[in-house]
Design a protein around this motif. Structure first.
Motif, mmCIF file in Angstrom:
data_model
loop_
_atom_site.group_PDB
_atom_site.id
_atom_site.type_symbol
_atom_site.label_atom_id
_atom_site.label_comp_id
_atom_site.label_asym_id
_atom_site.label_seq_id
_atom_site.Cartn_x
_atom_site.Cartn_y
_atom_site.Cartn_z
ATOM 1 N N THR A 153 19.429 45.118 53.028
ATOM 2 C CA THR A 153 18.670 46.164 53.713
ATOM 3 C C THR A 153 17.174 45.884 53.555
ATOM 4 O O THR A 153 16.697 45.637 52.454
ATOM 5 C CB THR A 153 18.995 47.537 53.093
ATOM 6 N N PHE A 154 16.464 45.874 54.684
ATOM 7 C CA PHE A 154 15.000 45.720 54.622
ATOM 8 C C PHE A 154 14.346 47.090 54.556
ATOM 9 O O PHE A 154 14.729 47.987 55.318
ATOM 10 C CB PHE A 154 14.470 45.021 55.878
ATOM 11 N N GLU A 155 13.384 47.239 53.672
ATOM 12 C CA GLU A 155 12.603 48.488 53.664
ATOM 13 C C GLU A 155 11.429 48.323 54.614
ATOM 14 O O GLU A 155 10.625 47.422 54.448
ATOM 15 C CB GLU A 155 12.080 48.780 52.254
ATOM 16 N N PRO B 263 24.495 38.912 69.318
ATOM 17 C CA PRO B 263 23.307 39.369 70.031
ATOM 18 C C PRO B 263 22.063 39.350 69.151
ATOM 19 O O PRO B 263 22.148 39.293 67.921
ATOM 20 C CB PRO B 263 23.644 40.794 70.456
ATOM 21 N N SER B 264 20.952 39.420 69.810
ATOM 22 C CA SER B 264 19.658 39.423 69.130
ATOM 23 C C SER B 264 19.627 40.527 68.074
ATOM 24 O O SER B 264 20.028 41.651 68.331
ATOM 25 C CB SER B 264 18.575 39.659 70.179
ATOM 26 N N GLY B 265 19.172 40.177 66.877
ATOM 27 C CA GLY B 265 19.008 41.191 65.841
ATOM 28 C C GLY B 265 20.262 41.500 65.049
ATOM 29 O O GLY B 265 20.299 42.471 64.305
ATOM 30 N N CYS B 266 21.314 40.683 65.174
ATOM 31 C CA CYS B 266 22.548 41.005 64.469
ATOM 32 C C CYS B 266 22.579 40.434 63.063
ATOM 33 O O CYS B 266 23.537 40.645 62.330
ATOM 34 C CB CYS B 266 23.753 40.525 65.263
ATOM 35 N N GLY B 267 21.569 39.689 62.681
ATOM 36 C CA GLY B 267 21.501 39.237 61.294
ATOM 37 C C GLY B 267 21.869 37.782 61.081
ATOM 38 O O GLY B 267 22.067 37.354 59.953
ATOM 39 N N LYS B 268 21.914 36.982 62.146
ATOM 40 C CA LYS B 268 22.257 35.571 61.998
ATOM 41 C C LYS B 268 21.238 34.864 61.113
ATOM 42 O O LYS B 268 21.593 34.200 60.136
ATOM 43 C CB LYS B 268 22.299 34.890 63.379
ATOM 44 N N THR B 269 19.986 35.029 61.498
ATOM 45 C CA THR B 269 18.933 34.381 60.727
ATOM 46 C C THR B 269 18.934 34.901 59.295
ATOM 47 O O THR B 269 18.812 34.137 58.337
ATOM 48 C CB THR B 269 17.575 34.644 61.399
ATOM 49 N N THR B 270 19.091 36.197 59.174
ATOM 50 C CA THR B 270 19.072 36.779 57.837
ATOM 51 C C THR B 270 20.177 36.195 56.961
ATOM 52 O O THR B 270 19.960 35.875 55.793
ATOM 53 C CB THR B 270 19.221 38.308 57.934
ATOM 54 N N PHE B 271 21.344 36.019 57.532
ATOM 55 C CA PHE B 271 22.435 35.479 56.735
ATOM 56 C C PHE B 271 22.153 34.035 56.320
ATOM 57 O O PHE B 271 22.333 33.657 55.157
ATOM 58 C CB PHE B 271 23.750 35.568 57.518
HETATM 59 N N1 LIG Z 1 11.309 40.803 57.188
HETATM 60 C C1 LIG Z 1 11.974 41.786 57.819
HETATM 61 N N2 LIG Z 1 11.587 43.074 57.647
HETATM 62 C C2 LIG Z 1 12.220 44.063 58.264
HETATM 63 N N3 LIG Z 1 13.254 43.913 59.087
HETATM 64 C C3 LIG Z 1 13.676 42.654 59.319
HETATM 65 C C4 LIG Z 1 13.051 41.536 58.706
HETATM 66 N N4 LIG Z 1 13.686 40.406 59.106
HETATM 67 C C5 LIG Z 1 14.660 40.830 59.947
HETATM 68 N N5 LIG Z 1 14.668 42.169 60.075
HETATM 69 C C6 LIG Z 1 15.598 42.970 60.875
HETATM 70 O O1 LIG Z 1 16.889 42.619 60.496
HETATM 71 C C7 LIG Z 1 17.752 42.546 61.620
HETATM 72 C C8 LIG Z 1 18.394 41.171 61.705
HETATM 73 O O2 LIG Z 1 17.376 40.216 62.028
HETATM 74 P P1 LIG Z 1 17.665 38.653 62.211
HETATM 75 O O3 LIG Z 1 16.362 37.959 62.351
HETATM 76 O O4 LIG Z 1 18.579 38.189 61.146
HETATM 77 O O5 LIG Z 1 18.410 38.653 63.620
HETATM 78 P P2 LIG Z 1 19.012 37.427 64.414
HETATM 79 O O6 LIG Z 1 20.452 37.654 64.502
HETATM 80 O O7 LIG Z 1 18.532 36.159 63.824
HETATM 81 O O8 LIG Z 1 18.367 37.665 65.865
HETATM 82 P P3 LIG Z 1 17.777 36.597 66.919
HETATM 83 O O9 LIG Z 1 18.902 36.153 67.741
HETATM 84 O O10 LIG Z 1 16.800 37.416 67.720
HETATM 85 O O11 LIG Z 1 17.112 35.509 66.132
HETATM 86 C C9 LIG Z 1 16.908 42.887 62.834
HETATM 87 O O12 LIG Z 1 17.115 44.248 63.141
HETATM 88 C C10 LIG Z 1 15.490 42.684 62.362
HETATM 89 O O13 LIG Z 1 14.652 43.600 63.007
#
Ligand SMILES: Nc1ncnc2c1ncn2[C@@H]1O[C@H](COP(=O)(O)OP(=O)(O)OP(=O)(O)O)[C@@H](O)[C@H]1O
Ligand SMILES: Nc1ncnc2c1ncn2[C@@H]1O[C@H](COP(=O)(O)OP(=O)(O)OP(=O)(O)O)[C@@H](O)[C@H]1O
Ligand SMILES: Cc1ncc(C[n+]2csc(CCO)c2C)c(N)n1
Ligand SMILES: [Mg+2]
Ligand SMILES: [Mg+2]
Lengths: 304, 310, 281, 255, 255
Positions: E10-12, E39-47
């Protein structure tokens, strides 16, 4: 060369404007001398002219115009007078003579370079500290800003006196004041530069498990180069101003600052303007040198 | 040789010719002294320099020295090469000023930086307000160290020294009969100008005292030589001017004028002059201008000149 | 000497405290953000006080902060008059005029690349003239009152502003300008709706640099002739009278008003350029 | 309606001239949907920009509705969607869409009506008050499309508008765009890297090839105007796609 | 080899917490090629970032080769290719590739050997001395991949590495990547928006869905390791693609 013609045009325009400005600026004195020599001017009598607009007087008395460009101690010297003075004090005297502007420029330059070295060095070190220590960032930065709101001219004499009492004399006190003025732009620029690598660049370093030192040398420092040069240019100009300011209370002596002041004590406006131009040339030269180093370095780094 | 540092109040000019001549002519060497002369400037307070240990002896005006004394710098006058003062006020006749009574309503340029005490003393005794607020007062401006404000018509009266700015006014084309001159001395507000001062506690050291005796003796020899040979003195000053901006012509003029001020002095302070300076200053005490508030004590010693001149 | 050692101890203690605050659990609280620089400043003052007293430095060389504080509290009316004369009349008016002039010239330079290439080098040359040289000249031209101080400030702030505004107006991307073109926007529509807002981060950079320059300029100009009030006047005459406590009182006012001025501009900047990445974290 | 004949465009750069377009001939009818496809650097963007009078050809001729492109631009004939969203960060989404309307002097009431309408159209109805950076990349792209639609220009030029979107969103927007085009009869010029997208949308597919940039093939699509998404599995579709792919491959160095 | 169990992140942010990952469970075996799509924003990059210890999970557990990600990173287990090429402009291409080697303390000779090898691998053999901006976008992307390969990390994490390239170039690089993977047996995590790309490359396709980010489907690919390009027309391929598309569609608000 793209800038040559435009600069020439602007300079020409300034010179024309300057000659024109000399007329109202110096007209009252010109009319007084003319009157003494029996030339008819209107209105007659200093008293009558006291509160009249200079422009009006200039328009009404074209006879005195030539004299407004040839006075000994004009309010505003004409360009050719300044050029003649510059020529006289550079080309016609030996560069080692104290009557030579080259000599005084050299004295000022040496203090400026020393001060700039100290200031830029301190600025870079401070910036490194600020970037790496949060405590330093939070506490030092506001005070660095406050330090620049202190009128340097006010404390320069005190700094000189205090340093003198510790036996520090000559180049160093001037250099310290010059350093005081130049460190700030360098700190600000370097902090910005060292922080310029984006989150991704830093993350990349982390995926390679680079240490702080490695990150600094291989990422932050090279990335800061363009900022460094930009702030060094501002810094070196400030440094020169610092030296000049420091020369005022340093107790009479050699340097462009003294030329400026002694010009003003004896009402020698031509001398002031010549010293002013010499300073500006010096500053432009210093900035040009840094620009050249910048171009070469950035080119070798592939950034330009 | 004993090393000594002299801090001047102002930039290198014929006002200090005696010291430069003594150095150049070897009078200090003869007394086995190695004197360093430090030029001053508008931002140099010699009183501060000596307090900080940056000089052994300074030249300054007595009013400033006494003011510094009250602030805890133990300055003692050891010699007074200037017998009379060259400070004056020059006004344009055209502004309608003929006597001091005409001052109110006019703008007057004053030198500050420790030079303002005589002016305030004079105004106080004339009963003229200087705060700029009242109708019947004068508007005081802080004059830079040049004659420009009068020449440019920015002030009706300015401060000048007989040996410097006065001539600049004349050179700017304003003639003597267009000017009114008020000499502080003649108005009864003369104060002792360039004297030599040292720190009191150092005088307790006999060796230092001896150095001062030799210094004053040599300096006075220099002054008398300069008075007798103004052209040569002016040239010596010029050689010592590191800015290279001074002109021989102006320094010669200054030397002749300064000679008139030093002529009456053999170096010894006349206690009567001292008393008059103190009395004048005490007349001007006000919260805005705290030169001195009480009679100073031990502000001069005659021992040095007594020893030097016997 | 013990006082001097005490000074070192204070320094070490306060620094340790700050490091703890800055990295500890409260690191992101507003209170911490304010406390850290304040503690740092107070430490400097404490060290100053202790060293001056410990080494018995003469009052005519460097008075301790306590004496200066005392002087400030007893001279408020004078300090206020001086502040109005120098800051409000001299610095502020010069600041405003200088900025306005820079804007006008920047727009002219923007409309003609010929003038831009000509004006900027010449402008930087002129700006390299030290104010200690130009100030006496401007006093001679504009008189002793605040007008000449304002003129000095104008000269000082003009160039940094010009450079920043010019750079700012170039800041828009080619795409953004092309967009305006496809809508057939006029020069002034493009200026007001695109280029000026885009230039704001730069403009504020210039405004911040200029804010410190403006006050310094106004004070320094007073050294070369002034009425008998003003911060520069007070500083220079007080040095002559060896009233160092008064000198530092004025320096304090200068630093305080300069910092507040700077802070106010930084605050406005936050509001105006809220959209810029540098303001967003 | 748009006619290019023998169009040449050469950029002068430090290391010599770059011929971005050579001898380009093309007719676009009113109501056409024309896609441009081709490898990177083949001049797609340059050609679109030339139509919009953002570049001046160095040879040949181009007319738009019988006018020069410059005149057409002055007459506000174009809605242009750039490859990047290019929203102004200091304006809200609604403010961004309102911007061209302000410039063109629409009344306040008219501005509001149109902004609301196009926001609805691109599914951003509730996001008008947000700032661009508070939206995901895809939403920004849609806002930028809305902006180009707001003032109802006759000609819509779109440079890879859906490049940054994922397949599902892309499909959705493709459908919407087709509907809009069918309803309004606009002329659309559309740059893309995706073969299926080009085939799905266009009445005419222009295949380009680089160094120098030129048109190598113009394919008239026989597909009907009404196109459900699954038309993409039909043999006609696959055949056109194949032809485009072949034309495209010819422009690359591989195999 | 990589095990995530009940992972939360969870991001604050200023306007409240954003749950980027919720209850994510995944096993990746050594030698797997895992694609992440969603889809965009689903957390791929985050994972991906969490695997590489660039983000710290707020709940659950993740181990890499039995270590924490942090330890694995210290052991230099990762080669990470970011979405943008991210080459340092002040270093030549070779210099950029050499950088991680310098940091990891390889000898000069070893550095040179490896740089030459990977440059060859990505077809940039003659470009080592050029600066990044002298290369086209696609070449930069390849250099960035070469850099991640140079130090032979066991795990290769790639975040939309081919996003900015056109179809033909993309196909080419896909083939090359598959060959490399087959030869070296690396474990690869790969983020993409393209369904065919995901299906073509992977042994395992992870479909994610947003708000909060979670895994909705994990598809094991039955395709052989050896995959010619035209495998994309095979029924198995199309079937998997269909399943992925369905999973993806579920994550969107449309229809
Ligand atoms: N540093 C951060 N601070 C706050 N929220 C973040 C941060 N990084 C990502 N998020 C949020 O976390 C969620 C997942 O983001 P992430 O970048 O993992 O998406 P993604 O699946 O890689 O999307 P995309 O296809 O657009 O690259 C999004 O809602 C994004 O707004
Ligand atoms: N302003 C310019 N100056 C010089 N050369 C340019 C300029 N704009 C484009 N070019 C060159 O013209 C050619 C065509 O560029 P263009 O942008 O039209 O390609 P494109 O087909 O849009 O490619 P992409 O798919 O990468 O967007 C390229 O070789 C490019 O380098
Ligand atoms: C001891 C001493 N005190 C004051 C002055 C002041 N003063 C005398 S002349 C002058 C103007 C320049 O000639 C000034 C400021 C001085 N010189 N020497
Ligand atoms: Mg393009
Ligand atoms: Mg991502």
């Amino acid at each position: 060369m793209r800038w040559f013609l435009p600069v020439l045009t602007v300079v020409a325009a300034i010179i024309v404007f300057w000659y024109l400005a000399c007329v109202p600026m110096n007209v009252k004195f010109a009319m007084m001398t003319a009157e003494r020599q029996g030339v008819a001017v209107s209105p007659e009598g200093m008293q009558a002219r006291r509160d009249m607009s200079a422009v009006l007087l200039a328009i009404r008395n074209p006879v005195v115009w030539p004299d407004t460009w040839a006075q000994d101690k004009p309010r505003l010297p004409a360009p050719h007078q300044v050029v003649a003075e510059l020529w006289r004090t550079t080309a016609e005297v030996a560069p080692t003579s104290k009557r030579s502007l080259v000599f005084h420029a050299w004295v000022t330059l040496s203090a400026t370079l020393l001060g700039f070295g100290i200031g830029a060095g301190a600025g870079i070190i401070l910036a490194i500290g600020i970037v790496h220590s949060r405590a330093m960032d939070m506490s030092v930065m506001p005070w660095a800003i406050a330090s620049q709101t202190i009128p340097i001219l006010a404390i320069a004499p005190m700094i000189i006196v205090v340093l003198n009492s510790f036996g520090v004399q000559g180049l160093l006190p001037k250099a310290i004041i010059s350093a005081y003025l130049s460190f700030f732009p360098v700190v600000v620029g370097m902090v910005k530069g060292l922080r310029s690598p984006g989150a991704m660049d830093l993350d990349q370093m982390r995926t390679w498990s680079a240490t702080r030192t490695q990150t600094f040398w291989k990422l932050r420092l090279p990335a800061s180069a363009p900022y460094l040069f930009a702030s060094l240019k501002i810094g070196v100009a400030s440094s020169l101003v610092g030296t000049i300011v420091a020369e005022l209370p340093a107790g009479g002596g050699q340097g462009l600052g003294f030329r400026l002041l002694s010009g003003s004590y004896y009402g020698q406006t031509v001398q002031i303007w010549a010293a002013l131009f010499a300073t500006a040339v010096l500053a432009a030269g210093l900035v040009a040198i840094i620009s050249t180093v910048e171009r070469v370095t950035l080119k070798r780094m592939g950034l330009a | 040789a004993d090393d000594l540092t002299l801090q001047l109040k102002w930039v290198t000019q014929a006002q200090f010719a005696g010291y430069y001549v003594a150095k150049d002519k070897g009078f200090y060497d003869e007394e086995d002294l190695n004197v360093t002369i430090k030029a001053g400037g508008p931002d140099i307070a010699p009183e501060q320099v000596i307090a900080a240990g940056g000089a052994d002896v300074i030249t300054t005006w007595m009013a400033a020295a006494l003011a510094a004394r009250e602030r805890g710098v133990d300055l003692v006058n050891i010699a007074q090469p200037f017998k009379t003062g060259g400070l004056q006020v020059n006004c344009l006749k055209s502004s309608g000023i003929e006597t001091p009574a005409d001052f109110p309503g006019h703008t007057m340029g004053v030198w500050f930086y420790g030079n303002e005490y005589p002016f305030y003393a004079w105004m106080a005794s004339l009963g003229i307000k200087t705060d700029g607020a009242s109708e019947d007062g004068v508007t005081v401006i802080k004059q830079a160290f040049s004659a420009d404000p009068l020449i440019q018509g920015q002030a009706d009266c300015i401060s000048t020294m007989t040996y410097n700015e006065y001539r600049q006014i004349l050179q700017a084309g304003i003639t003597e009969d267009e000017l009114v001159t008020f000499n502080y001395l003649k108005e009864g507000f003369g104060m002792l100008e360039d004297g030599l001062y040292v720190l009191g506690d150092k005088l307790e050291d006999p060796a230092f005292k001896d150095e001062m005796v030799r210094f004053v003796r040599a300096s006075m020899k220099g002054w008398k030589y300069a008075e007798a040979n103004p052209a040569e003195a002016a040239e010596i000053v010029l050689e010592n001017d590191e800015t290279g901006a001074q002109t021989l012509d102006h320094q010669e003029y200054m030397m002749t004028e300064v000679a008139k001020l030093t002529a009456g002095s053999n170096g010894a302070l006349d206690p009567a002059d001292y008393d008059q300076t103190v009395a004048t200053l005490l007349k001007a005490v006000s919260p805005d201008n705290p030169a001195i508030t009480k009679e100073p004590e031990g502000a001069y010693t005659l021992e040095i000149t007594d020893a030097a001149l016997k | 000497m013990t006082l001097v050692f005490a000074a070192f101890a204070v320094w070490a203690l306060a620094w340790w405290g700050n490091v703890w605050l800055a990295n500890g659990p409260a690191r992101d609280m507003t209170a911490t953000r304010l406390a850290v620089p304040v503690i740092f400043g107070l430490t400097l003052l404490a060290i100053w006080e202790l060293v001056v007293r410990g080494l018995d430095v003469s009052m005519v060389i460097l008075p301790p902060p306590s004496v200066i504080a005392d002087k400030i509290s007893t001279s408020l009316p004078i300090l206020w008059t001086d502040f109005v004369q120098t800051f409000v009349k001299g610095a502020l008016s010069g600041y405003v005029i200088g900025i306005a002039a820079a804007f006008v010239v920047a727009v002219i330079a923007d409309r003609s690349s010929f003038l831009r290439r000509g004006l900027l080098p010449v402008g930087s040359f002129v700006a390299a003239m030290p104010i200690v040289g130009t100030a006496p000249i401007l006093v001679m031209w504009y008189g002793f009152d605040w007008q000449s101080k304002a003129a000095v400030v104008v000269v000082m702030v003009f160039f940094p502003m010009l450079v920043n505004i010019t750079a700012g107006l170039q800041e828009t991307s080619a795409m953004q300008r092309d967009q305006m073109k496809t809508w057939a926007a006029s020069y002034w529509q493009g200026f007001w709706k695109l280029r000026l807002p885009a230039a704001m981060p730069f403009v504020f950079n210039g405004l911040k640099i200029s804010s410190t320059l403006a006050l310094i300029g106004a004070i320094v100009a007073e050294f070369f002739g002034s009425p008998i009030s003003g911060m520069g006047f007070r500083i220079s005459t007080s040095v002559g009278q060896l009233a160092l406590d008064m000198v530092w009182a004025e320096i304090f006012v200068a630093a305080l008003s300069g910092s507040v001025f700077y802070g106010a501009i930084a605050l406005i900047e936050r509001g105006v350029t809220f959209w810029h990445p540098s303001q967003r974290t | 309606m748009i006619t290019a004949s023998h169009l040449d465009l050469t950029f002068e750069t430090n290391d010599g001239p770059v011929q971005a377009l050579r001898d380009v001939n093309l007719e676009i009818e009113k109501g056409d949907f024309v896609s441009f496809i081709g490898p990177s650097g083949c001049g797609k963007t340059t050609f679109l920009r030339t139509i919009a009078a953002l570049e001046t050809p160095t040879g040949g001729e181009i007319t738009v509705n019988g006018m020069t492109p410059e005149e057409a631009r002055k007459a506000r004939a174009y809605g242009y969607v750039f490859q990047a969203a290019g929203l102004y960060p200091w304006r809200t989404i609604a403010g961004n869409i309102r911007l061209p309307l302000e410039i063109m002097g629409f009344t306040k009431a008219e501005q509001k009506k149109r902004v609301d309408k196009v926001l609805e159209l691109v599914d951003l109805g509730t996001f008008g008050k947000k700032f661009p950076w508070q939206l995901s990349g895809g939403m920004q792209q849609r806002a930028s499309i809305a902006r180009a639609l707001a003032f109802d220009a006759d000609i819509l030029l779109m440079d890879e508008p859906f490049g940054a979107l994922d397949e599902i969103v892309r499909d959705h927007l493709n459908e919407e765009l087709l509907k809009l085009w069918a309803r309004t009869g606009k002329t659309i010029g559309f740059v893309t890297h995706s073969i299926p997208e080009a085939v799905y949308l266009s009445t005419k597919i222009v295949v380009m090839s680089p160094r120098p940039g030129r048109i190598t093939d113009v394919i008239e699509s026989p597909l009907p105007k009404e196109r459900p998404l699954d038309i993409r599995d039909s043999p006609e579709f696959l055949e056109i796609a194949h032809r485009v792919r072949e034309g495209l491959r010819a422009g690359h160095a591989y195999d």
